[in-house]
Design a protein around this motif. Structure first.
Motif, mmCIF file in Angstrom:
data_model
loop_
_atom_site.group_PDB
_atom_site.id
_atom_site.type_symbol
_atom_site.label_atom_id
_atom_site.label_comp_id
_atom_site.label_asym_id
_atom_site.label_seq_id
_atom_site.Cartn_x
_atom_site.Cartn_y
_atom_site.Cartn_z
ATOM 1 N N ALA A 18 -3.416 83.364 -17.937
ATOM 2 C CA ALA A 18 -4.851 83.175 -17.589
ATOM 3 C C ALA A 18 -5.378 84.496 -17.056
ATOM 4 C CB ALA A 18 -5.175 82.108 -16.790
ATOM 5 N N ALA A 132 -16.209 80.745 -21.505
ATOM 6 C CA ALA A 132 -14.588 80.621 -22.086
ATOM 7 C C ALA A 132 -14.193 79.309 -21.371
ATOM 8 C CB ALA A 132 -13.922 81.547 -21.425
ATOM 9 N N LYS A 133 -14.975 79.102 -20.073
ATOM 10 C CA LYS A 133 -14.490 77.806 -19.587
ATOM 11 C C LYS A 133 -14.847 76.517 -20.263
ATOM 12 C CE LYS A 133 -12.877 76.628 -16.136
ATOM 13 N NZ LYS A 133 -11.389 76.132 -15.954
ATOM 14 N N GLN A 136 -13.181 76.045 -23.632
ATOM 15 C CA GLN A 136 -11.766 75.710 -23.382
ATOM 16 C C GLN A 136 -11.686 73.799 -23.564
ATOM 17 O OE1 GLN A 136 -10.335 77.304 -19.759
ATOM 18 N NE2 GLN A 136 -10.023 79.356 -20.833
ATOM 19 N N SER A 140 -7.956 75.005 -27.593
ATOM 20 C CA SER A 140 -6.904 75.567 -26.743
ATOM 21 C C SER A 140 -6.483 77.028 -27.339
ATOM 22 C CB SER A 140 -5.633 74.831 -26.622
ATOM 23 O OG SER A 140 -5.107 74.717 -28.107
ATOM 24 N N LYS A 142 -6.834 80.829 -27.831
ATOM 25 C CA LYS A 142 -7.467 81.763 -26.826
ATOM 26 C C LYS A 142 -8.344 83.057 -27.693
ATOM 27 C CE LYS A 142 -4.302 81.439 -22.990
ATOM 28 N NZ LYS A 142 -3.436 82.520 -21.956
ATOM 29 N N ILE A 145 -11.678 81.053 -28.316
ATOM 30 C CA ILE A 145 -12.365 81.097 -27.023
ATOM 31 C C ILE A 145 -12.651 82.552 -26.615
ATOM 32 C CG2 ILE A 145 -12.111 80.631 -24.536
ATOM 33 C CD1 ILE A 145 -9.871 78.622 -25.383
#
Length: 545
Positions: A18, A132-133, A136, A140, A142, A145
């Motif tokens: 992360a 991005a949060k 999410q 899932s 990335k 996102i």
């Protein structure tokens, strides 16, 4: 001995962490900011770019005056801009949170100092990270996102506001509220504290975020009702939001400003047009151009960008083609509040008349008293940003649900390319304006008489008799602040020129020995005050005999 496989495993772990993802996204968001605005404005000692005129100069001069002022209580007040009245830094849109923080550091800061460049790049980074949060919550993957977050970073509604109404370019504060609505349990038992933080940031960056996040909080209430749990917690959450808002505004002097009112009237003028989602509002984009609208509706600017429009059309088709309507039943507890907030924001943004292009389709009659109350948020068109971000989320969410991962990435990437091409003309214009060194040298201050005034330590105040053109007003105020002199009037949000005019007459009779009085020169007329006058361009400067 060097273990290659272990090193590869560590590298792979780092790249998938992360921390790496967030760092890469923050860096990319910061580079996007620099692509639009360049690097010069990030120099905290470079201030001339802020004196180009318009609201940007108001924001900077508000900070300068607040910095010059001795501390008062409440802490956000100063008298340097509206003597003898106190004015809150809220009403100069100077980003009160940063104004107070850097005033605390003022003794160690250079004489020329600005934080607006810093605010811009940090806002872009936070915009990307909070987007991005939100994404999410729906995927899932990335890559999806990361790419989807870039739409939020370079959203036209952000680019339109940044360094026009600077604080309103920090729309990550609004994204925080949307995240709190969409997430199942964004802060768990600490939900009241989370909303208290949202309230504090909203009130200390720009009051309009209080209204927008307050509307979103109403959606959370509806969500709690539908879930049939957490109602008691919501009472604590709502109380935390309202109490924190009130305390923050109080400490910043929002309730103590003597020349501004909460409501300035004009509700319904600065609203949104129905064509706003595809109307570029005067900016030349690649695929779309300005459409007709009514005066004042620039405040309802809500252009989505060609890439998001493409992705939204795709998403709607995909939504119905894959028969996802049946799947909605499981998510009604979130969908209904989202739809309610979307429609409430849309209606408020358009109030009190529904228009399309240059036509008024209908007018919603509102009681005069209610319009006065709503005048606190008279630029109601800004509430359309809630709708803009819901559309962004829906479009990216549906693209991410494509059955093949590579299809989703391809679809989002194509949309980003379309969005980038569409926005590019605006990027060029912004970069040409900001990515160069400007020198501030206003015409009105070129007369050597101003140097005499600057050096005269007996002159502590500069009082202007009437409302001057903003270019001259800002030049005189900038001169005054740089030379530690106090002025009696300024352009203040929701301010009253009548209050300034009335007070000037009291301040000039009898004239004060420590004050320079400025009047607009009129042929054959001398102001009715006992002063010794000198002509300077289109103005008369008067001192007590």
């Amino acid at each position: 001995m060097f273990n290659v496989s272990a090193s590869k495993a560590k590298l792979k772990s780092l790249l998938s962490s992360a921390l790496f993802f967030n760092s890469a996204l923050a860096l990319t968001s910061g580079l996007i900011f620099c692509a639009f605005y360049g690097f010069y404005i990030l120099n905290p000692c470079y201030v001339d770019w802020l004196m180009a005129g318009g609201d940007l100069s108001q924001h900077y001069l508000g900070w300068l005056a607040f910095r010059n002022s001795p501390w008062l209580f409440p802490f956000g007040l100063s008298r340097e801009l509206s003597y003898p009245f106190a004015t809150s830094v809220i009403f100069t849109d100077s980003i009160p949170l940063l104004a107070v923080f850097f005033k605390l550091l003022s003794p160690i800061l250079p004489a020329d100092f600005q934080y607006f460049g810093f605010f811009g790049i940090i806002s872009f980074m936070l915009q990307g990270l909070i987007a991005a949060k939100i994404l999410q919550l729906f995927t899932s993957h990335k890559e999806q996102i990361f790419l989807g977050s870039l739409f939020f970073v370079a959203a036209p509604v952000v680019i339109y506001r940044m360094y026009a109404h600077t604080a309103l370019g920090g729309q990550w504060v609004l994204l925080l509220g949307l995240y709190a609505l969409l997430a199942p349990e964004p802060a768990g038992k600490k939900e009241p504290l989370f909303w208290a933080l949202i309230a504090f940031l909203s009130a200390s960056i720009h009051i309009y975020y209080v209204g927008m996040n307050g509307l979103i909080l109403g959606g959370l209430f509806l969500k709690k009702l539908l879930q049939k749990n957490g109602r008691k917690k919501f009472i604590a959450t709502a109380s935390a939001f309202l109490l924190t808002t009130a305390i923050t505004i109080f400490l910043l002097g929002g309730f103590s400003t003597e020349v501004a009112t909460a409501s300035a009237g004009g509700f319904g003028y600065f609203n949104m047009n129905l064509n706003a989602f595809f109307n570029t509002g005067g900016w030349k984009y690649f695929f779309f151009n300005k459409l007709p609208s009514l005066s004042g509706q620039n405040e309802g600017f809500a252009y989505l960008g060609a890439g998001i429009l493409f992705l939204t059309i795709w998403a709607v088709i995909e939504f119905f083609a894959l028969e996802r309507l049946s799947a909605l039943k499981a998510g009604l507890t979130t969908l209904v509040p989202v739809f309610a907030v979307f429609m409430a924001a849309l209606l408020f943004a358009m109030a009190d008349k529904i228009t399309f292009n240059g036509l008024t389709l209908c007018t919603i009659p509102l009681p005069k008293g209610l319009k006065e109350v709503l005048g606190t948020f008279r630029s109601s068109g800004r509430f359309s940003w809630i709708c803009v971000y819901f559309i962004f989320i829906f479009a990216i969410r549906e693209a991410a649900k494509l059955p093949r991962r590579y299809l989703a990435i391809t679809c989002i990437s194509v949309a980003i390319i379309i969005q980038g091409v569409d926005i590019y003309p605006v990027l060029k214009a912004k970069r040409a304006n900001f990515n160069r060194v400007k020198q501030y040298n206003p015409k009105i201050l070129k007369n050597p008489l101003w140097q005499e005034i600057a050096q005269d330590t007996n002159i502590k105040y500069i009082f202007m008799a009437e409302k001057f053109a903003k270019e001259d007003l800002y030049a005189i105020v900038n001169f005054s602040m740089k030379n530690q002199k106090t002025v009696n009037r300024f352009y203040i949000a929701h301010g009253s020129e009548k209050v300034f005019d009335t007070k000037f007459k009291e301040l000039a009779r009898p004239p004060r020995a420590d004050t320079l009085y400025i009047f607009r020169a009129q042929a054959g007329k001398t102001p009715p005050y006992n002063l010794e006058y000198r002509r300077l361009g289109g103005y008369l400067l008067g001192l007590a005999p």
